[in-house]
Design a protein around this motif. Sequence first.
Motif, PDB file in Angstrom:
ATOM      1  N   UNK A 139     -48.326 -40.075 -34.857  1.00 12.48           N
ATOM      2  CA  UNK A 139     -48.954 -38.983 -34.100  1.00 12.48           C
ATOM      3  C   UNK A 139     -49.610 -39.500 -32.817  1.00 12.48           C
ATOM      4  N   UNK A 140     -50.280 -40.647 -32.908  1.00  5.96           N
ATOM      5  CA  UNK A 140     -50.930 -41.214 -31.726  1.00  5.96           C
ATOM      6  C   UNK A 140     -49.901 -41.601 -30.667  1.00  5.96           C
ATOM      7  N   UNK A 141     -48.776 -42.134 -31.089  1.00  3.66           N
ATOM      8  CA  UNK A 141     -47.722 -42.485 -30.142  1.00  3.66           C
ATOM      9  C   UNK A 141     -47.223 -41.239 -29.421  1.00  3.66           C
ATOM     10  N   UNK A 142     -46.992 -40.188 -30.177  1.00  3.38           N
ATOM     11  CA  UNK A 142     -46.514 -38.934 -29.592  1.00  3.38           C
ATOM     12  C   UNK A 142     -47.509 -38.388 -28.581  1.00  3.38           C
ATOM     13  N   UNK A 181     -47.999 -40.915 -25.409  1.00  8.21           N
ATOM     14  CA  UNK A 181     -46.834 -41.006 -24.527  1.00  8.21           C
ATOM     15  C   UNK A 181     -46.326 -39.652 -24.063  1.00  8.21           C
ATOM     16  N   UNK A 182     -46.910 -38.572 -24.615  1.00  7.87           N
ATOM     17  CA  UNK A 182     -46.493 -37.207 -24.265  1.00  7.87           C
ATOM     18  C   UNK A 182     -44.996 -37.009 -24.513  1.00  7.87           C
ATOM     19  N   UNK A 183     -44.565 -37.483 -25.687  1.00  6.95           N
ATOM     20  CA  UNK A 183     -43.184 -37.331 -26.128  1.00  6.95           C
ATOM     21  C   UNK A 183     -43.228 -36.547 -27.434  1.00  6.95           C
ATOM     22  N   UNK A 184     -42.358 -35.542 -27.597  1.00  8.82           N
ATOM     23  CA  UNK A 184     -42.389 -34.744 -28.827  1.00  8.82           C
ATOM     24  C   UNK A 184     -42.276 -35.612 -30.085  1.00  8.82           C
ATOM     25  N   UNK A 185     -42.952 -35.173 -31.139  1.00  6.37           N
ATOM     26  CA  UNK A 185     -42.999 -35.909 -32.398  1.00  6.37           C
ATOM     27  C   UNK A 185     -41.610 -36.208 -32.950  1.00  6.37           C
ATOM     28  N   UNK A 186     -40.714 -35.247 -32.897  1.00  5.47           N
ATOM     29  CA  UNK A 186     -39.350 -35.457 -33.392  1.00  5.47           C
ATOM     30  C   UNK A 186     -38.626 -36.563 -32.641  1.00  5.47           C
ATOM     31  N   UNK A 187     -38.816 -36.625 -31.347  1.00  2.05           N
ATOM     32  CA  UNK A 187     -38.197 -37.670 -30.527  1.00  2.05           C
ATOM     33  C   UNK A 187     -38.796 -39.024 -30.886  1.00  2.05           C
ATOM     34  N   UNK A 188     -40.117 -39.073 -31.036  1.00  2.00           N
ATOM     35  CA  UNK A 188     -40.785 -40.325 -31.418  1.00  2.00           C
ATOM     36  C   UNK A 188     -40.203 -40.847 -32.729  1.00  2.00           C
TER      37      UNK A 188
END
Length: 120
Positions: free
Chosen positions: A68-71, A74-81
């Motif tokens: 969740x913190x990475x998403x 980085x402002x990248x959707x959770x599914x993509x992460x």
Amino acid sequence: MATGSAPGAKRSTRVRAYAITRGRTRPRHLLLVETLVSVPNHDPQAAARMMPETRALYEHARQRTSVAELSAHLDIPLGVIRVLLSDLIAQDLVYIHPTGHEYQYDLSLLERILDGLKGV
């Protein structure tokens, strides 16, 4: 300017999620929002060959952090992460830290601990 665009219209600089994941929508690993990941052995040469989004993810995961913190960072959707992390995990570039649900609990042991805490 693309054909059919309104005069003065700008193209979006944001890359679509399916382009980043090459159309994949399902990760190969179970990655919950609270799952912690880290980079055990940073490889600058591997990082240099990555897409910008994957490289940013890899670099940020050098310190243990949650999915969740990475998403969010980085402002990248959770599914993509999750898909990108799965790729890095498959290459042994990122480590998944075990989460609580992965352990098998011994119910009788837990009951004895609870009894001990209650002073029974």
